[in-house]
Design an enzyme around this catalytic site. Structure first.
Site, PDB file in Angstrom:
ATOM      1  N   ASP A   1      26.483  69.190  46.428  1.00 36.97           N
ATOM      2  CA  ASP A   1      27.856  68.803  46.741  1.00 36.97           C
ATOM      3  C   ASP A   1      27.946  68.675  48.259  1.00 36.97           C
ATOM      4  O   ASP A   1      28.092  69.661  48.975  1.00 36.97           O
ATOM      5  CB  ASP A   1      28.840  69.856  46.200  1.00 36.97           C
ATOM      6  CG  ASP A   1      30.292  69.457  46.458  1.00 36.97           C
ATOM      7  OD1 ASP A   1      30.518  68.452  47.162  1.00 36.97           O
ATOM      8  OD2 ASP A   1      31.193  70.167  45.961  1.00 36.97           O
TER       9      ASP A   1
ATOM     10  N   LYS B   1      35.509  63.205  51.697  1.00 33.96           N
ATOM     11  CA  LYS B   1      36.025  63.384  53.050  1.00 33.96           C
ATOM     12  C   LYS B   1      35.678  62.220  53.995  1.00 33.96           C
ATOM     13  O   LYS B   1      36.404  61.250  54.005  1.00 33.96           O
ATOM     14  CB  LYS B   1      35.630  64.768  53.567  1.00 33.96           C
ATOM     15  CG  LYS B   1      36.238  65.844  52.628  1.00 33.96           C
ATOM     16  CD  LYS B   1      36.244  67.254  53.127  1.00 33.96           C
ATOM     17  CE  LYS B   1      37.145  68.123  52.262  1.00 33.96           C
ATOM     18  NZ  LYS B   1      36.504  68.931  51.254  1.00 33.96           N
TER      19      LYS B   1
ATOM     20  N   TYR C   1      32.833  75.872  46.905  1.00 32.16           N
ATOM     21  CA  TYR C   1      34.002  75.198  46.335  1.00 32.16           C
ATOM     22  C   TYR C   1      33.598  73.793  45.925  1.00 32.16           C
ATOM     23  O   TYR C   1      32.963  73.074  46.699  1.00 32.16           O
ATOM     24  CB  TYR C   1      35.128  75.140  47.369  1.00 32.16           C
ATOM     25  CG  TYR C   1      36.373  74.433  46.889  1.00 32.16           C
ATOM     26  CD1 TYR C   1      37.159  74.977  45.877  1.00 32.16           C
ATOM     27  CD2 TYR C   1      36.775  73.219  47.448  1.00 32.16           C
ATOM     28  CE1 TYR C   1      38.311  74.335  45.433  1.00 32.16           C
ATOM     29  CE2 TYR C   1      37.928  72.570  47.017  1.00 32.16           C
ATOM     30  CZ  TYR C   1      38.694  73.131  46.009  1.00 32.16           C
ATOM     31  OH  TYR C   1      39.832  72.491  45.584  1.00 32.16           O
TER      32      TYR C   1
END
Ligand SMILES: *Cc1c(COP(=O)(O)O)cnc(C)c1O
Length: 425
Positions: A239, A267, A144
């Site tokens: 990522d 995050k 994702y």
């Protein structure tokens, strides 16, 4: 467990917010529970508006590596707020955090801040295309990378757990430059590159996949990708929105000793505020406007409150033994959890302080394996733990996280509940 207030809150929310939530997985649809409405969070504990307490293993999807509401992060944010919450003009905190990010992840020689992981990836991909002058992007099934149009192809996380392989509203033409290959399958990558390698701008992946549940890269997979991208003049983009500052100070790239050309982080880096970043080799990053012709911008990018909270968080990670203690605590937890599920149709995948329980009889090494896991069995397990005050990520196609704030009592209790659950199954 009384959940009356959450029921009422949800009824009100669905009136004005589609599905009652601002991000789909929060609706707890796949596990058929009423969403949690949170009153407050502290350490590893959530309190909902009915006063129920939960031990949190989602931690805002991995943001709170030092637990919710850490004093020094709150103090830093408060001080920043007192000085103004956005300027649209540079402030020094942006430079300080960029320096800190580069110190932790040296391959990020230059760093640009944005407001979400989605934006970081979208910008990194645009930069990779602008830099190479090529169009094709290779990604992997079950990884994702946020919800930008061209990345919603065979994506993991919420996209996977609502059962869609992609999304409506994305024109076919938008995704025709996105090639999706199976994770951990170097042969598929090699075949593709042999035919189209000269047209590939970048290969992007989660170096440890955390959005199809936790799936580790197999021996040599990352090194192979490093080699083949270099050979064909494509960029390798890691990522690390989850793995950055999570698996080690330097993320997965430090753990595996592979240096990508570009990296995205998110995050943890915002300390609980909306911030993310992308960065990489100076020579590539200098193609960004205002120096170069790859445009990228943001009203709230480098927001002073988020920068201070991020800086305070990274300071915590610098404390001697931070990762050693977190990883030690986590691996003790995983050993006991492994004992509990041994002999059941359950696989525990874990690394560092991240884990997933797949309700599956076989090893999970890619998206096809992950999606073959038993959804009903997971939903049943989720509801049991939930009703016993444990908040896991509400899908087995997601990661769960430990933090330095989880206490031995909280972990013992969690294992006790899970042991009781699996006892007669
Ligand atoms: C969460 C995540 C994103 C998207 O970040 P947002 O801040 O939700 O936009 C991108 N990539 C990975 C690996 C993620 O885990």
């Amino acid at each position: 467990m009384e959940r009356k207030q959450s029921e009422i809150a949800w009824q009100q929310a669905v009136e004005v917010i589609p599905g009652g939530v601002n991000s789909p997985v929060r609706a707890l649809q796949s596990v058929r529970e009423t969403p949690l409405f949170i009153e407050k969070a502290q350490g590893a504990e959530l309190t909902d508006i009915d006063g129920n307490r939960f031990i949190d293993f989602c931690l805002s999807w991995g943001v709170f590596i030092a637990g919710h509401g850490h004093e020094s992060v709150k103090a830093a944010a408060r001080q920043a707020i007192d000085k103004g919450t956005s300027y649209g003009i540079p402030c020094e905190t942006e430079t300080r955090l960029a320096e800190k990010v580069r110190c932790f992840i040296p391959s990020m020689e230059q760093v640009r801040f944005v407001s979400s992981g989605t934006e970081a990836v979208m910008s990194a991909v645009r930069l990779a295309r602008g830099y190479t002058g090529r169009d094709l992007l290779v990604k992997f099934e079950g990884c994702y990378h946020g919800h930008a149009d061209h990345l919603l192809v065979n994506a993991g996380s919420g996209v996977a757990s609502i059962g869609g392989a992609s999304s409506a509203g994305v024109p076919g033409g938008f995704v025709k430059y996105t090639i999706t290959l199976p994770y951990n399958d170097p042969a598929a990558v090699e075949t593709f590159f042999r035919n189209h390698g000269e047209a590939v701008a970048a290969v992007i992946l989660e170096p440890v996949a955390c959005n199809m549940g936790v799936v580790l890269p197999e021996e040599g997979f990352l090194a192979f990708l490093r080699e083949i991208t270099r050979h064909y003049g494509a960029l390798l983009v890691f990522d690390e929105v989850i793995t950055g500052f999570r698996l080690s100070r330097g993320g997965a790239q430090q753990v595996y000793g592979i240096t990508p050309d570009l990296t995205t982080v998110g995050k943890i880096v915002g300390g609980g505020f909306p911030a993310a970043a992308f960065g990489g080799r100076r020579e590539i990053m200098q193609h960004l406007a205002p120096l170069g012709n790859v445009y990228q911008a943001g009203t709230l990018s480098g927001n002073p409150v988020a920068m201070q909270a991020g800086l305070a968080t990274l300071h915590l990670l610098e404390e001697a033994g931070f990762y050693r203690e977190l990883d030690q605590k986590s691996s003790e937890f995983f050993i006991l959890l492994e004992e509990i599920v041994s002999g059941k149709r359950v696989r525990l995948n874990h690394t560092g302080s991240v884990f997933t329980l797949f309700f599956s009889g076989k090893e999970v090494r890619n998206f096809a394996d992950a999606t073959q896991s038993d959804r009903e069995a997971f939903a049943d397990f989720f509801r049991y733990t939930f009703r016993h005050g444990i908040y896991l990520s509400p899908s087995q196609l997601e990661g769960n996280f430990l933090s330095s704030a989880h206490t031995p009592e909280q972990l013992d209790y969690t294992l006790e509940v899970m042991k009781r659950y699996f006892k007669n199954r």
